[in-house]
Design a protein around this motif. Structure first.
Motif, PDB file in Angstrom:
ATOM      1  N   GLY A 531       0.613  -1.180  -0.194  1.00 28.78           N
ATOM      2  CA  GLY A 531      -0.072  -0.490  -0.372  1.00 28.78           C
ATOM      3  C   GLY A 531       0.997   1.538  -0.008  1.00 28.78           C
ATOM      4  N   ARG A 532       0.621   2.206  -0.837  1.00 27.67           N
ATOM      5  CA  ARG A 532       1.033   3.623  -1.149  1.00 27.67           C
ATOM      6  C   ARG A 532      -0.108   4.855  -0.533  1.00 27.67           C
ATOM      7  NH1 ARG A 532       4.272   4.138  -6.327  1.00 27.67           N
ATOM      8  NH2 ARG A 532       5.525   2.423  -4.615  1.00 27.67           N
ATOM      9  N   ASP A 533       0.320   5.858   0.235  1.00 24.99           N
ATOM     10  CA  ASP A 533      -0.533   6.762   0.706  1.00 24.99           C
ATOM     11  C   ASP A 533      -0.741   7.738  -0.687  1.00 24.99           C
ATOM     12  OD1 ASP A 533      -2.394   8.839   1.339  1.00 24.99           O
ATOM     13  OD2 ASP A 533      -1.336   8.848   3.186  1.00 24.99           O
ATOM     14  N   ILE A 534      -1.629   7.916  -1.572  1.00 23.47           N
ATOM     15  CA  ILE A 534      -2.034   8.704  -2.570  1.00 23.47           C
ATOM     16  C   ILE A 534      -2.547   9.414  -2.254  1.00 23.47           C
ATOM     17  CG2 ILE A 534      -1.086   6.941  -3.611  1.00 23.47           C
ATOM     18  CD1 ILE A 534      -4.195   6.838  -4.835  1.00 23.47           C
ATOM     19  N   THR A 535      -3.150  10.138  -0.867  1.00 22.86           N
ATOM     20  CA  THR A 535      -4.137  10.976  -0.305  1.00 22.86           C
ATOM     21  C   THR A 535      -3.534  12.653  -0.892  1.00 22.86           C
ATOM     22  OG1 THR A 535      -4.273   9.568   1.560  1.00 22.86           O
ATOM     23  CG2 THR A 535      -6.060  11.757   1.675  1.00 22.86           C
ATOM     24  N   GLU A 536      -2.583  12.723  -0.447  1.00 26.02           N
ATOM     25  CA  GLU A 536      -2.088  14.456  -1.147  1.00 26.02           C
ATOM     26  C   GLU A 536      -1.421  14.133  -2.904  1.00 26.02           C
ATOM     27  OE1 GLU A 536      -1.544  16.719   1.186  1.00 26.02           O
ATOM     28  OE2 GLU A 536      -2.050  15.072   3.079  1.00 26.02           O
ATOM     29  N   ARG A 537      -1.531  13.061  -3.323  1.00 24.44           N
ATOM     30  CA  ARG A 537      -1.740  13.015  -4.762  1.00 24.44           C
ATOM     31  C   ARG A 537      -2.576  13.492  -5.327  1.00 24.44           C
ATOM     32  NH1 ARG A 537      -0.176   8.336  -7.252  1.00 24.44           N
ATOM     33  NH2 ARG A 537      -2.424   7.779  -7.728  1.00 24.44           N
ATOM     34  N   LYS A 538      -3.446  13.261  -4.675  1.00 28.69           N
ATOM     35  CA  LYS A 538      -4.946  12.925  -5.423  1.00 28.69           C
ATOM     36  C   LYS A 538      -5.681  14.518  -4.795  1.00 28.69           C
ATOM     37  CE  LYS A 538      -6.435   8.587  -7.303  1.00 28.69           C
ATOM     38  NZ  LYS A 538      -6.279   9.456  -8.634  1.00 28.69           N
ATOM     39  N   GLY A 696       8.961  24.314  -5.226  1.00 25.39           N
ATOM     40  CA  GLY A 696       9.948  23.872  -4.417  1.00 25.39           C
ATOM     41  C   GLY A 696       9.835  22.881  -3.128  1.00 25.39           C
ATOM     42  N   TYR A 697       8.791  22.777  -2.930  1.00 27.93           N
ATOM     43  CA  TYR A 697       8.930  21.149  -1.861  1.00 27.93           C
ATOM     44  C   TYR A 697       8.771  20.277  -3.043  1.00 27.93           C
ATOM     45  CZ  TYR A 697       8.291  22.753   2.452  1.00 27.93           C
ATOM     46  OH  TYR A 697       8.592  23.670   3.890  1.00 27.93           O
ATOM     47  N   ALA A 698       8.023  20.364  -4.376  1.00 24.78           N
ATOM     48  CA  ALA A 698       8.086  19.166  -5.301  1.00 24.78           C
ATOM     49  C   ALA A 698       8.896  18.921  -5.498  1.00 24.78           C
ATOM     50  CB  ALA A 698       6.782  19.532  -6.108  1.00 24.78           C
ATOM     51  N   VAL A 699      10.141  19.828  -6.039  1.00 25.88           N
ATOM     52  CA  VAL A 699      11.040  20.009  -6.406  1.00 25.88           C
ATOM     53  C   VAL A 699      12.355  18.889  -5.683  1.00 25.88           C
ATOM     54  CG1 VAL A 699      13.484  21.111  -7.591  1.00 25.88           C
ATOM     55  CG2 VAL A 699      10.823  20.983  -8.155  1.00 25.88           C
ATOM     56  N   THR A 700      12.075  19.341  -4.229  1.00 28.39           N
ATOM     57  CA  THR A 700      12.753  18.381  -3.643  1.00 28.39           C
ATOM     58  C   THR A 700      12.007  17.119  -3.158  1.00 28.39           C
ATOM     59  OG1 THR A 700      12.773  20.649  -2.370  1.00 28.39           O
ATOM     60  CG2 THR A 700      13.558  19.076  -0.719  1.00 28.39           C
ATOM     61  N   LEU A 701      11.183  16.682  -3.158  1.00 28.53           N
ATOM     62  CA  LEU A 701      10.938  15.772  -3.170  1.00 28.53           C
ATOM     63  C   LEU A 701      11.301  14.689  -4.585  1.00 28.53           C
ATOM     64  CD1 LEU A 701       7.162  16.135  -1.385  1.00 28.53           C
ATOM     65  CD2 LEU A 701       9.211  14.962  -0.483  1.00 28.53           C
ATOM     66  N   ILE A 712      10.580  13.744   7.064  1.00 26.52           N
ATOM     67  CA  ILE A 712      11.215  15.058   6.269  1.00 26.52           C
ATOM     68  C   ILE A 712       9.725  14.703   4.908  1.00 26.52           C
ATOM     69  CG2 ILE A 712      12.897  16.079   4.826  1.00 26.52           C
ATOM     70  CD1 ILE A 712      14.908  14.906   6.744  1.00 26.52           C
ATOM     71  N   ARG A 713      10.135  13.176   4.797  1.00 24.75           N
ATOM     72  CA  ARG A 713       9.215  13.710   3.520  1.00 24.75           C
ATOM     73  C   ARG A 713       7.697  14.054   4.152  1.00 24.75           C
ATOM     74  NH1 ARG A 713      11.530   8.599   1.211  1.00 24.75           N
ATOM     75  NH2 ARG A 713      10.786   7.284   2.374  1.00 24.75           N
ATOM     76  N   SER A 714       7.541  13.611   4.916  1.00 22.17           N
ATOM     77  CA  SER A 714       5.658  14.154   5.757  1.00 22.17           C
ATOM     78  C   SER A 714       5.700  15.756   6.070  1.00 22.17           C
ATOM     79  CB  SER A 714       5.391  13.600   6.757  1.00 22.17           C
ATOM     80  OG  SER A 714       5.337  11.784   6.162  1.00 22.17           O
ATOM     81  N   ALA A 719       3.115  20.038   4.421  1.00 21.79           N
ATOM     82  CA  ALA A 719       3.505  21.572   3.149  1.00 21.79           C
ATOM     83  C   ALA A 719       3.138  21.997   2.180  1.00 21.79           C
ATOM     84  CB  ALA A 719       4.711  22.344   3.784  1.00 21.79           C
ATOM     85  N   ILE A 720       3.158  20.557   1.459  1.00 23.51           N
ATOM     86  CA  ILE A 720       2.568  21.249   0.104  1.00 23.51           C
ATOM     87  C   ILE A 720       0.677  21.436   0.466  1.00 23.51           C
ATOM     88  CG2 ILE A 720       1.133  19.636  -1.990  1.00 23.51           C
ATOM     89  CD1 ILE A 720       4.846  19.306  -2.114  1.00 23.51           C
ATOM     90  N   ASP A 721       0.286  20.210   0.840  1.00 22.50           N
ATOM     91  CA  ASP A 721      -0.890  20.387   0.826  1.00 22.50           C
ATOM     92  C   ASP A 721      -1.126  21.449   1.841  1.00 22.50           C
ATOM     93  OD1 ASP A 721      -3.996  19.084   1.475  1.00 22.50           O
ATOM     94  OD2 ASP A 721      -3.009  19.212   4.079  1.00 22.50           O
ATOM     95  N   LYS A 722      -0.672  22.434   2.481  1.00 20.88           N
ATOM     96  CA  LYS A 722      -1.697  23.748   3.049  1.00 20.88           C
ATOM     97  C   LYS A 722      -1.159  24.571   2.216  1.00 20.88           C
ATOM     98  CE  LYS A 722       0.519  27.398   6.814  1.00 20.88           C
ATOM     99  NZ  LYS A 722       1.053  26.956   7.353  1.00 20.88           N
ATOM    100  N   GLY A 723      -0.560  24.362   0.897  1.00 15.98           N
ATOM    101  CA  GLY A 723      -0.074  26.047   0.019  1.00 15.98           C
ATOM    102  C   GLY A 723      -1.113  25.360  -0.764  1.00 15.98           C
ATOM    103  N   ALA A 724      -1.470  23.300  -1.438  1.00 13.82           N
ATOM    104  CA  ALA A 724      -2.761  24.099  -2.301  1.00 13.82           C
ATOM    105  C   ALA A 724      -4.285  24.212  -1.866  1.00 13.82           C
ATOM    106  CB  ALA A 724      -2.918  22.170  -2.098  1.00 13.82           C
ATOM    107  N   ASP A 725      -4.254  23.813  -0.131  1.00  8.07           N
ATOM    108  CA  ASP A 725      -5.428  24.815   0.286  1.00  8.07           C
ATOM    109  C   ASP A 725      -5.539  25.967   0.039  1.00  8.07           C
ATOM    110  OD1 ASP A 725      -5.795  22.127   1.092  1.00  8.07           O
ATOM    111  OD2 ASP A 725      -5.463  22.543   2.944  1.00  8.07           O
TER     112      ASP A 725
END
Length: 904
Positions: A531-538, A696-701, A712-714, A719-725
């Motif tokens: 299993g892979r958590d894809i919540t943030e990606r979706k 920035g975070y996407a490139v870092t990941l 660190i990944r979480s 941070a990406i989730d907060k920016g998207a919100d």
């Protein structure tokens, strides 16, 4: 009227005319001037009579005016037109549009008759409109894509292409228009042309929009993936006229999706194979299917620098073996050991190694397989036609990274196969959640990642029925049961996206791949799931999808009156806005009317003269003239008409702007320009910060995923989730303002308890600002309101959010609810700095903030109080600001108890 009274009639007509009428003798001296000279220029008639007309004309205009006067003197009976500046008695210069008619030979007049009109305001307005159009053209030229209109022919012959085509295709609009240099069909990848044609024709036959994803090759030879949306434009009788749409570059998105599919498929391949060689063959198949690769080979390091071939495609056996030797020698081996990707010409590599030249691929990319900080192998790839695009290189690097992970895991498995402890280590080192259960569905194994994902310990999971743990979302329970049934019945592999419920109650979306373990007789004994958590990606994908849909809807809602005309001024095309404004159907105008037929007779000759000068080159394009247009019913329409030549074509573009309410339009133009500049500055600030954060975070990941630990990944994903919100919040605020502007705010009226509403708002804001003290005071006996609870809740949240934002920490934010003359009054109090006197009437305006745009620092678009006022007024109430005694602000609004209301 009798003949004897005719002279008196015309004298009164001249003396009361709004325009200036004068008569000059053959030397240019004024022998008569109408009384309107006092109103238009400030002179008495006696100050003008007997003086030369050139004494009043601006020095820079005298040469042209003198030439026009001489022309009029040489051509009796012909009207001569001119535009010049005339000095007002107060010393200012006024633009006058004048006509001169030579009647020196007419004994009744005996002079040169001048009819002059003050057009100063029109000249000023035209200048402002030109500047406004320039700003709009600049804005449109920066759209990320190409708007187009084309014929429905196999060449997709372009009739119009926006400036965005330069960045998208490398060709200018002129080079694409009418296939001047290249047809758009030639840019489409040969393998995609037939599909694109068939899908468009299918949609056109059904009069439906079409959406396409395909490849193009740019002028520089670069291959791009583009997304296109368009539709056929039909006449009223159903005839297809042309196609219109928008094309944008989605190369990064396509390759990102491919990388995601690659990682998923490689993970499935790793889960479904037992031998490393079998996995490598499957991996090569997957790379060929997804990566636009024409040749590929995989090598694993044995010993020092011995690269052993594990599989290849698109290369001969000899070439593949030779490549393995090259990888383990010289500079290439050193670069691979350092973990560097190498792109090189094959012939050059062979020359450096001392091999003779021969038939071999022109260019290759070699990517090291890195595991635990060292190179364990190499992936060789080549693209059709030679060079490989940066996106393809990233794809190959992603494949190499995951193949290296799988290679490393296989090596671990080989070393630890005899020991249960080794198997446990393999599970613990996996980057995904792994859990297994037997035929009775009891959990037999679970790794650390799985425990972290759902919040349960290993001891709480082992031995429990996988469907009785409460981890699977109730809505997905039946689907999961069917997936398990298939795996138990027939074995194999199954992938699905399942919603899990963590121990703390939070939902998450997990991509689950299940594989059956068989005994020697081929019976299923256990099922292993990855299993892979894809919540943030979706969430990110959904935010991007909604943003694109809003953008497309906004783009398709624009329109203005527009004609295409030929050299004879015959209308060759007209849009639907023209039908609405003039009352004629398109069939009645196209090919049957000249655009001058839509003008009042008095303006036809003037526009003809301007058009002749435009065609002859005396005037430059575009030409703008203020005229009176004529509706089909005969109603006059004051308008500004713009005529522009289309370079290289025998056609012109004519557009029309209704200026019936000139002063109102002028003020509205200034106000909207100021609002637009403020809005663009603020919106750019609000959108740039979260967008930069996301990138920035996407490139870092992307670049450091394998080197990051899970914490660190979480943190980066949060941070990406907060920016998207925040991005979604900005867009939602804009949509809410659009509903207000478009009169689309609908109220869902129900019985509401005002005190409970205030407590809900405070609880919501306490959750967002746990470090701030908030108080609620509700007067007894208020009863209930008939109101839209969610709208009023939104209004309270806006006011509390402002109070928190503009008041110092350590001071409370207070909410009061009481009664006031047949209404319920809500008040939000703070101890902030308050609102300056000069801003108190404007803080409820759209985009207005107390700080000016240049010093805009806090988040927000300045729409909160504007939306809040609309909510209050939609309920029949009002909202206002008061300074709070002792310092701070008091924002109050009321909602009537007994007034029926519906929509804002």
């Amino acid at each position: 009227m009798s003949l004897s009274g005719g002279g008196e009639f015309f004298r009164l007509l001249v003396e009361n005319a709004l325009d200036l009428i004068a008569v000059l003798d053959g030397e240019g001296r004024v022998v008569f001037v109408s009384p309107s000279v006092k109103r238009l220029l400030g002179y008495d008639e006696e100050e003008i009579l007997g003086r030369n007309i050139m004494d009043f004309i601006h020095p820079d205009d005298r040469k042209r005016s003198s030439s026009n006067l001489e022309t009029a003197l040489r051509r009796p009976g012909v009207t001569q037109y001119s535009l010049q500046r005339i000095r007002h008695r107060d010393g200012t210069w006024r633009y006058h549009e004048a006509s001169a008619l030579n009647l020196l030979g007419d004994s009744r007049v005996g002079g040169l008759v001048i009819n002059s009109r003050d057009v100063t305001e029109r000249i000023s307005l035209e200048e402002q409109l030109r500047e406004s159009r320039r700003e709009m053209a600049t804005l449109l030229s920066n759209l990320p894509g190409m708007a187009y209109r084309c014929r429905n022919d196999p060449q997709w012959t372009m009739l119009f292409a926006s400036e965005g085509c330069r960045e998208l295709t490398g060709y200018s609009p002129e080079e694409l228009r009418e296939n001047a240099v290249v047809s758009y069909a030639e840019l489409i990848h040969p393998e995609d042309r037939d599909r694109v044609w068939k899908e468009v024709q299918w949609a056109v036959e059904r009069k439906e929009p079409f959406r396409l994803l395909y490849r193009i090759r740019t002028a520089a030879g670069e291959r791009k993936w583009v997304w296109e949306q368009g539709r056929g434009i039909f006449s009223d009788d159903g005839e297809l006229l042309h196609l219109e749409g928008f094309i944008t570059d989605v190369t990064e998105r396509v390759w990102a999706e491919r990388v995601t599919r690659l990682q998923r498929d490689l993970a499935q391949a790793a889960a479904s194979t037992f031998g490393l060689g079998e996995f490598m063959e499957l991996a090569i198949d997957i790379i060929f299917q997804l990566g636009e690769i024409s040749r590929c080979a995989v090598y694993l390091v044995e010993g020092e620098r011995d690269y052993r071939l594990f599989g290849h495609r698109g290369l001969s056996e000899a070439a593949a073996a030779e490549a393995g030797f090259l990888c383990g020698s010289g500079e290439l081996a050193e670069a691979l050991e350092r973990g560097e990707t190498v792109q090189a010409e094959w012939a050059e590599l062979r020359r450096k190694a001392g091999f003779p030249t021969g038939e071999e691929p022109s260019a290759v990319t070699l990517v090291p397989l890195r595991w635990e900080g060292r190179t364990v192998g190499c992936l060789l790839a080549g693209a059709p036609g030679g060079g490989m695009s940066p996106a393809t290189v990233e794809f190959v690097e992603a494949a190499a990274a995951q193949m290296a992970q799988t290679c490393g895991r296989h090596r671990l498995l080989d070393r630890l196969r005899e020991s249960e402890e080794r198997y446990r280590l393999l599970l613990e080192f996996a980057g995904e959640a792994i859990f297994s259960y037997d035929r009775s569905l009891k959990v037999t194994g679970v790794n650390r990642k799985a425990c972290e994902m759902i919040g349960y310990s290993r001891e709480e999971l082992l031995g429990k029925n996988v469907l009785e743990l409460g981890v699977v979302h109730p809505a997905d329970y039946e689907r999961v049961l069917k997936d398990i049934g298939r795996l138990l019945a027939s074995g194999g592999i199954n992938s699905d996206e399942i919603r899990f419920i963590r121990r703390d109650g939070r939902e998450m979306l997990v991509e689950v791949t299940g594989a059956s373990l068989l005994d020697k007789e081929g019976r299923v004994i256990e099922i292993v799931n990855v299993g892979r958590d894809i919540t943030e990606r979706k969430r990110t994908e959904e935010a991007l999808r909604r943003s694109e849909e809003r953008y497309r809807a906004t783009f398709e809602a624009t329109g203005t009156v527009m004609f295409h005309v030929d050299r004879k001024a015959v209308i060759t095309d007209a849009n639907r806005e023209a039908e609405r404004v003039f009352g004629y159907s398109r069939e009645e105008m196209v090919g049957k009317m000249r655009y001058m037929d839509l003008l009042v007779p008095e303006d036809v000759e003037r526009v003809k003269e301007y058009s002749r000068k435009l065609l002859s080159g005396e005037l430059s394009s575009p030409l703008q003239v203020e005229i009176l247009a004529r509706h089909r019913s005969g109603r006059a329409i004051p308008a500004l008409i713009t005529v522009a030549m289309l370079p290289g074509l025998e056609e012109s573009v004519v557009s029309l702007l209704d200026i019936s309410e000139k002063e109102e339009y002028e003020q509205e133009l200034k106000r909207r320009a100021e609002e637009m500049r403020d809005f663009l500055d603020i919106a750019a600030h609000e959108l740039r910060h979260p967008a930069t954060l996301l990138k920035g975070y996407a490139v870092t990941l992307r670049e450091n995923w394998s080197r990051m630990d899970e914490e660190i990944r979480s943190e980066a994903l949060r941070a990406i989730d907060k920016g998207a919100d925040r991005l979604v919040g900005v867009v939602e605020e804009l949509l809410e303002a659009a509903r207000v502007e478009g009169d689309r705010m609908r109220l869902d009226l129900r019985e509401v308890e005002p005190g409970e509403l205030a407590r809900r708002a405070v609880e919501e804001m306490r959750a967002r600002f746990p470090d701030r003290d908030m108080e609620v005071r509700v007067a007894p006996g208020l009863g209930t309101l008939r109101a839209d609870a969610e709208r009023l809740l939104r209004l309270l949240v806006i006011l509390i959010d402002n109070a928190v934002k503009y008041s110092p920490r350590g001071t409370p934010v207070e909410v009061e609810v009481d009664g006031e003359e047949g209404a319920v009054r809500f008040t939000v109090l703070d101890r902030g700095r308050g609102v300056p006197q000069e801003d108190r009437e404007r803080i409820f305006e759209r985009f207005y903030q107390v700080e000016d745009v240049m010093h805009h620092a806090g988040p927000g678009l300045g729409l909160g109080l504007y939306i809040g006022r609309s909510i209050a007024e939609a309920h029949g109430g009002k909202i206002w600001y008061e300074p709070r005694p002792g310092g701070g602000s008091a924002f109050r609004f009321t909602v009537p108890l007994d007034r029926p209301y519906g929509t804002s």
